[in-house]
Design an enzyme around this catalytic site. Sequence first.
Site, PDB file in Angstrom:
ATOM      1  CB  SER A 248      -0.896   0.005   1.248  1.00 45.73           C
ATOM      2  OG  SER A 248      -1.557   1.244   1.408  1.00 45.73           O
TER       3      SER A 248
ATOM      4  CE1 TYR B  64      -4.659  -2.414   4.864  1.00 42.48           C
ATOM      5  CE2 TYR B  64      -3.506  -0.331   4.559  1.00 42.48           C
ATOM      6  CZ  TYR B  64      -4.135  -1.452   4.028  1.00 42.48           C
ATOM      7  OH  TYR B  64      -4.225  -1.595   2.665  1.00 42.48           O
TER       8      TYR B  64
END
Length: 249
Positions: A138, A151
């Site tokens: 990400s 995350y």
Amino acid sequence: MQTTGNTILITGGGSGIGRGLAEAFHAQGNQVIISGRRQSALDEVVAANPGIAAFTVDMADAESIAAFGKQVTESFPALNAVINNAGIMVDEDVVGGDYLSIAEDTIATNLLGPIRLTSALLPHLLAQPKATILTVSSGLAFVPRASTPTYGATKAAIHSYTQSLRYQLRKTAVEVVEIAPPYVQTTLMGEQQARDPNAMPLADYIAETMTLLAGSPENGEVLVQRVHRQRFAEQTGNYATVFGFINPA
């Protein structure tokens, strides 16, 4: 990687980026296998794309992953590519204190899941004439969103893991590719994200990603233009600015 002639497994293929990649690879004539926890979501993809195969698996459960790895390689002996895409993203209130279970679930799914599945599939992939392992990190691996600390941490770990995996497999026929998406219109954090005008439209993201995959991604990283600001924030000296944009005061 080659984008045709594959038998490719995509975890988290029932929705969002996973489904988008599954349908794109399917349209190019690949045998696509998707996996996920929700049978209903998998069934929807299969109904809309005849020929795609689907299996349920819990990417937070070691035994489920081991059984799944055996099942998918026995059912599809030509399997030569896997996209470790499945993941969860949940806000954590560290001041409130009730966040540890979220953090543990996130680590199990986003980090241990891909590592366990790679371990389960690697002997099979090493036996193929040519194979590819793709990990999905990400933009938040490089500049985090503070409200989802675990995350971002798992995605930073996936980035590091991918680099080491690529190095260890450099003398084999297994290519290792990292896909680092920006903020995309999916339901990862709820329906509002899928409608957020600040997020990159999913169709645009998939189209640009498929084009990059068909080429030779620099340093083995698939980076659409929209994620460059995060990916290279530290190198360009813009880290504080980008962090402040993602995490406004």
